[in-house]
Structures are given as C-alpha cells and as structure tokens.
Design an enzyme around this catalytic site. Structure first.
Site, short mmCIF file in Angstrom:
data_model
loop_
_atom_site.label_atom_id
_atom_site.label_comp_id
_atom_site.label_asym_id
_atom_site.label_seq_id
_atom_site.Cartn_x
_atom_site.Cartn_y
_atom_site.Cartn_z
N HIS A 116 0.77 -1.30 -0.02
CA HIS A 116 0.11 0.16 -0.01
C HIS A 116 0.90 1.28 0.16
O HIS A 116 0.28 2.53 -0.22
CB HIS A 116 -0.85 -0.04 1.19
N ASP A 134 0.01 -7.38 1.20
CA ASP A 134 0.38 -6.46 1.42
C ASP A 134 2.03 -5.85 1.54
O ASP A 134 2.37 -5.48 2.48
CB ASP A 134 -0.27 -5.36 2.70
N SER A 187 4.72 2.32 7.86
CA SER A 187 4.57 1.25 7.01
C SER A 187 5.77 0.94 6.14
O SER A 187 6.12 1.70 5.32
CB SER A 187 3.27 1.57 5.86
#
Length: 355
Positions: A105, A135, A227
């Site tokens: 993402h 992911d 992230s």
C-alpha cells in the site's frame, strides 16, 4: 541472475538456521543475551537498514465551481500530483541492485518512487514486484546510482525469527513516521498470531486460510509513514514489517507488524521477479475483452471466484486466440490476483504486445 539468486537464498538460510535452533543449550544462551542491547544501540544499527520512501502519483480531483460563487453545483475534474510517504527495509543486494522490502500500500498507484537512505541521499527506485493480498512489495535501486559514501553507511538487514518472539518481549520500531524522517519508538509484543483478513479486520491467526497474514501486535507507536519499516527484537534483528494501515484514531497502543517468518518467502519471490517499467505507446498491448469486476459479495452470493467477468470478446483478438471465452472469469494476471477491470488494465501497461 544465477549469482543474485544464490545470494538471496543464502540470506534465507541465515534466517532459517536461526529459526531451527531448538536444542536447550542454544535456548538458554539466547535467553541470557536477550535484551543485552540498548534501544539506542539497536536504533543506530537498525537505521542503516531502514529507508524512507516517497511516492508521487497523479490523481483526479473533483472541483465544484458552485463553491466559488460561479453558480450551480456542477464541477469539473483536474489532475493533481499527490505525494505519499512510507518506509522500507534493505533486504538484499544482487549484482545490479539494492533490494528493499516495503508494504504494497506504500507504493500502490505510484508513478515515481524515491528512496532516502540514512545519509539523507535520495535515489530513484523501481517496483520489482508486489503481492497485494499480503500487502508486500519489493523495490530496487541500481547499484550504479548509489554513491560510495552511501554504500559505506547502509547495511542489509539481519533477519530474526518472529516465531521465537515472546509476548511481553521488548521490540523497537523504526520508520518514516508522518513523512518527517526516520524516528524510533519502542514497546513490547502485546500479542502474536493475529490475522489480517481480506476485509482488513484483525482476528486470531488461521494458517489454513489463503488470505491470512500473520501479524505481531505491539504497543510501540506505529503511525502513517511507518508502513514498511522494521520491527526489531532486542538483538537488533528484523522480526516484522510495520503496517500503519490498521491504525485508528480511536485506538492507542495497538500497532501491527507483518510477521517476518510469514513474509520472507513472499519477499524472496518478489526479489527475484523481473523489474518491469511501463511500455511505450507504440508497444502497448490489448487483450481484446470487455468485462466487469466480480466483487467479493457477488463471488460469495453466486459461488464464483473474484476477478474480471468477460462479457465480450473482440473477434480475432488476443484473448479469443488464447482460448478465453465469454462468461470466463480472469482471476489472475501473470500470477498476481486481480479484482477489477481497471487493475487488469494497469497491469497491461507493463507488458508489450506479443508477450
């Protein structure tokens, strides 16, 4: 290519050897040394292996003229460059490239990807491969682009076994929080074997589920921009890939990281994928279909797989020649799951006509 694959395999073996140590003497040695490093020591070493990732993408933005006193509520669409930020972990190096693991993402939809190393130098990167369901993604920077000064300061991460983590054990998170640059947080392992389901909810881990992603829950602060960054144990080894995707403004002290033992096989596959760039207009390809996406709800209701439902075929087109028929459902493209027609079109942009 052979030498790079061999080097990547060696990295995996290093991790596997650590994981497979099961005799009691090894375990007792490990418990004696656990926590022997200070957080500042771990941060200093860990930052060498963590990079900040900046992405740029062009998005359609709706403008409403009525808001500006021009009358009416009709608007128009303009295109605007949008910047995003995340983190990555230097996971390997082959003959040509520095390889960096991150969350999918973080790079999803990006037109350009830039990587900033510990010395502040920024380099253009390319997305090697990705797995949307898990992911995970791998991006690469050509070694020829990286200065000697930067090479002296960066390091390939040391991988640890996330299976060996204990609830209550201290961990350290490093990442590009809020896009402000690298920062460090610390906490404990709050829980293990949490599962990220396909609907982005978290529950208990079920290894039999194809969509299951094994997560480590921690109270180390993990914010947007973190992230793709590293979750480290107190030996300075990477045990998880932080994800701020599950962060909530209503919740404190609950961050999640993808378990490294779960992620590593996928990352190794992505490391060895052929790096693709968008093809030129004169080389663009077409499947010769019309179709619509099969939603998860429709798939469940009608007992059919998710993907792209083929409603029409172009006579003599590539799809027809390949044996695809009307009412077929395309579930994957070049081994990667697809869920709608726009995703299929965006994949095609990287493949030349005739491939």
């Amino acid at each position: 290519a052979a030498s790079s694959n061999k080097e990547n395999t060696t990295l995996l073996q290093t991790k596997s050897n650590k994981k497979d140590k099961s005799d009691s003497s090894d375990e007792s040695d490990s418990s004696k040394t656990k926590g022997s490093l200070d957080v500042s020591d771990i941060a200093a070493e860990g930052m060498k292996s963590v990079v900040a990732i900046t992405t740029k993408s062009v998005q359609d933005v709706q403008n409403y003229l009525g808001y500006y006193g021009f009358g009416g509520s009709q608007g128009y669409t303009t295109q605007q460059e949008v910047e995003g930020s995340g983190s990555g972990i230097i996971i390997g190096k082959n003959d040509d490239s520095l390889l960096i693991a991150t969350n999918y993402h973080v790079v999803d939809g990006a037109d350009t990807v830039s990587v900033t190393c510990i010395d502040g130098e920024t380099y253009a990167a390319t997305v090697n491969g990705y797995d949307e369901d898990k992911d995970l993604a791998v991006v690469s920077v050509p070694l020829s682009d990286i200065s000697d000064d930067t090479m002296d300061q960066i390091e390939v991460a040391t991988i640890g076994s996330s299976d060996d983590l204990k609830v209550g054990e201290q961990v350290v998170a490093i990442g590009n929080a809020l896009g402000y640059g690298q920062s460090v947080t610390t906490g404990i392992v709050s829980a293990k074997n949490r599962q990220l389901n396909s609907d982005d909810t978290v529950g208990d881990y079920d290894s039999d589920s194809n969509s299951a992603t094994n997560l480590i829950q921690t109270d180390a602060a993990i914010n947007p921009g973190n992230s793709g960054g590293a979750l480290l144990n107190m030996n300075g080894e990477v045990v998880g890939i932080n994800s701020a995707k599950l962060a909530s403004t209503e919740v404190e002290g609950m961050g999640y990281a993808i378990s490294m033992n779960d992620a590593y096989d996928t990352i190794e596959e992505l490391m060895n994928e052929t790096t693709r760039t968008k093809v030129s207009d004169d080389e663009k390809s077409s499947l010769g279909i019309s179709g619509t996406g099969v939603s998860d709800e429709a798939a469940e209701a009608y007992g059919i797989p998710s993907g792209v439902f083929v409603s029409q075929l172009t006579e003599g087109g590539a799809a027809e020649q390949a044996g695809i028929t009307v009412n077929s459902i395309i579930t994957a493209f070049d081994g990667k799951t697809i869920s709608d027609i726009s995703e299929l079109k965006s994949r095609l942009e990287y493949y030349k006509a005739g491939e």
